[in-house]
Design a protein around this motif. Sequence first.
Motif, PDB file in Angstrom:
ATOM      1  N   ASN A  17     -86.093   4.596  -0.211  1.00 37.88           N
ATOM      2  CA  ASN A  17     -84.911   5.317  -0.695  1.00 37.88           C
ATOM      3  C   ASN A  17     -84.078   4.423  -1.609  1.00 37.88           C
ATOM      4  OD1 ASN A  17     -85.533   7.519   1.249  1.00 37.88           O
ATOM      5  ND2 ASN A  17     -85.092   5.888   2.708  1.00 37.88           N
ATOM      6  N   TYR A  18     -83.796   4.937  -2.817  1.00 40.04           N
ATOM      7  CA  TYR A  18     -83.108   4.167  -3.841  1.00 40.04           C
ATOM      8  C   TYR A  18     -81.775   4.830  -4.185  1.00 40.04           C
ATOM      9  CZ  TYR A  18     -87.702   2.048  -4.739  1.00 40.04           C
ATOM     10  OH  TYR A  18     -88.911   1.393  -4.628  1.00 40.04           O
ATOM     11  N   GLU A  19     -80.710   4.056  -4.227  1.00 38.65           N
ATOM     12  CA  GLU A  19     -79.420   4.559  -4.685  1.00 38.65           C
ATOM     13  C   GLU A  19     -79.383   4.485  -6.210  1.00 38.65           C
ATOM     14  OE1 GLU A  19     -74.630   3.576  -4.342  1.00 38.65           O
ATOM     15  OE2 GLU A  19     -76.062   2.541  -3.027  1.00 38.65           O
ATOM     16  N   ILE A  20     -79.051   5.624  -6.858  1.00 38.33           N
ATOM     17  CA  ILE A  20     -79.041   5.658  -8.323  1.00 38.33           C
ATOM     18  C   ILE A  20     -77.797   6.394  -8.826  1.00 38.33           C
ATOM     19  CG2 ILE A  20     -81.570   5.677  -8.340  1.00 38.33           C
ATOM     20  CD1 ILE A  20     -81.399   8.555  -9.430  1.00 38.33           C
ATOM     21  N   ASP A  21     -77.576   6.336 -10.117  1.00 37.54           N
ATOM     22  CA  ASP A  21     -76.486   7.057 -10.763  1.00 37.54           C
ATOM     23  C   ASP A  21     -76.851   8.537 -10.826  1.00 37.54           C
ATOM     24  OD1 ASP A  21     -74.583   8.148 -12.471  1.00 37.54           O
ATOM     25  OD2 ASP A  21     -74.607   6.457 -13.849  1.00 37.54           O
ATOM     26  N   ALA A  22     -75.998   9.399 -10.299  1.00 39.74           N
ATOM     27  CA  ALA A  22     -76.283  10.835 -10.263  1.00 39.74           C
ATOM     28  C   ALA A  22     -76.476  11.415 -11.661  1.00 39.74           C
ATOM     29  CB  ALA A  22     -75.156  11.567  -9.534  1.00 39.74           C
ATOM     30  N   LYS A  23     -75.884  10.799 -12.683  1.00 48.04           N
ATOM     31  CA  LYS A  23     -76.014  11.337 -14.046  1.00 48.04           C
ATOM     32  C   LYS A  23     -77.462  11.339 -14.520  1.00 48.04           C
ATOM     33  CE  LYS A  23     -71.350  10.146 -15.593  1.00 48.04           C
ATOM     34  NZ  LYS A  23     -70.531   9.359 -16.570  1.00 48.04           N
ATOM     35  N   ILE A  24     -78.272  10.429 -13.994  1.00 52.09           N
ATOM     36  CA  ILE A  24     -79.690  10.380 -14.374  1.00 52.09           C
ATOM     37  C   ILE A  24     -80.402  11.662 -13.968  1.00 52.09           C
ATOM     38  CG2 ILE A  24     -81.879   9.161 -13.946  1.00 52.09           C
ATOM     39  CD1 ILE A  24     -80.213   6.612 -13.554  1.00 52.09           C
ATOM     40  N   LEU A  25     -79.955  12.276 -12.882  1.00 54.35           N
ATOM     41  CA  LEU A  25     -80.635  13.449 -12.328  1.00 54.35           C
ATOM     42  C   LEU A  25     -80.139  14.771 -12.898  1.00 54.35           C
ATOM     43  CD1 LEU A  25     -80.697  12.327  -8.590  1.00 54.35           C
ATOM     44  CD2 LEU A  25     -82.539  12.126 -10.267  1.00 54.35           C
ATOM     45  N   GLU A  26     -79.035  14.754 -13.623  1.00 54.60           N
ATOM     46  CA  GLU A  26     -78.454  16.014 -14.101  1.00 54.60           C
ATOM     47  C   GLU A  26     -79.418  16.857 -14.931  1.00 54.60           C
ATOM     48  OE1 GLU A  26     -74.783  15.034 -16.008  1.00 54.60           O
ATOM     49  OE2 GLU A  26     -73.719  14.667 -14.103  1.00 54.60           O
ATOM     50  N   PRO A  27     -80.242  16.259 -15.810  1.00 59.15           N
ATOM     51  CA  PRO A  27     -81.184  17.098 -16.578  1.00 59.15           C
ATOM     52  C   PRO A  27     -82.249  17.786 -15.722  1.00 59.15           C
ATOM     53  CG  PRO A  27     -80.892  14.952 -17.617  1.00 59.15           C
ATOM     54  CD  PRO A  27     -80.283  14.864 -16.255  1.00 59.15           C
ATOM     55  N   TYR A  28     -82.442  17.300 -14.516  1.00 65.62           N
ATOM     56  CA  TYR A  28     -83.493  17.833 -13.639  1.00 65.62           C
ATOM     57  C   TYR A  28     -82.932  18.765 -12.564  1.00 65.62           C
ATOM     58  CZ  TYR A  28     -85.750  13.770 -15.736  1.00 65.62           C
ATOM     59  OH  TYR A  28     -86.234  12.854 -16.633  1.00 65.62           O
TER      60      TYR A  28
END
Length: 236
Positions: A17-28
């Motif tokens: 499990n990786y913590e990431i910036d939510a903005k990366i996922l917005e296109p998906y």
Amino acid sequence: MIRTFLKAEWRKLAMANYEIDAKILEPYLPYKTEIDLWENKCYVSLVGFMFEETSVLGIKVPFHTNFEEVNLRFYVRFNENGNWKRGVVFMKEIVPRSAITWVANTIYGENYECMPMDHIHEIDGNSLQTTYRWKKQHWNSLTVITSKEPYDIAEGSEEEFITEHYWGYAKKIGNRTLEYGVEHPRWQVYKTKSYSIDVDFGKIYGPDFGFLNQQKPSSVFLAEGSEIEVKRGVEL
């Protein structure tokens, strides 16, 4: 009543499990859903596990009952009449059987890909090793070494957040989203002793996720799994 499409057992789920910036996922993000956070953290998870005793509409297809899957997923929620439904979105799901890929992509609009795969489940003294491997030009792998005995997941824990999502959401063309239910009991997990991840995230999941090659996961654990049922999908 929504019919069951698939029954199986999901076993030995290795989860990084990786913590990431939510903005990366917005296109998906599928239409009508939003990112589901745990303690204000956004996660993606690399998950490897076994499908066992698989049947589709009550039929077990030869050579398609027991097989590996590895997926990269993130966590969303959907507000239905004031009630939050917590689910997952799959970036890509890798399996070793082409027929499974065709069914999942056609019926559920998921992003399955067929690759050579194998796995290892070994007990050595007081440790359990679980490894999943998949090949795209070269072999990628996810290995977790744990204790032999599982224990109950603590309420409010990160493990609970990762495992307690009971809906799948698939993004479709034209502001359409497919929703399907996944039913299973609460799982147990094993205590992690060590792990090893050798994955080219950019090559397999796209350049948006290449940075994960250098990022250390916030947690890695192994869930025992259980019998599961996947319901027929409905459009939101």
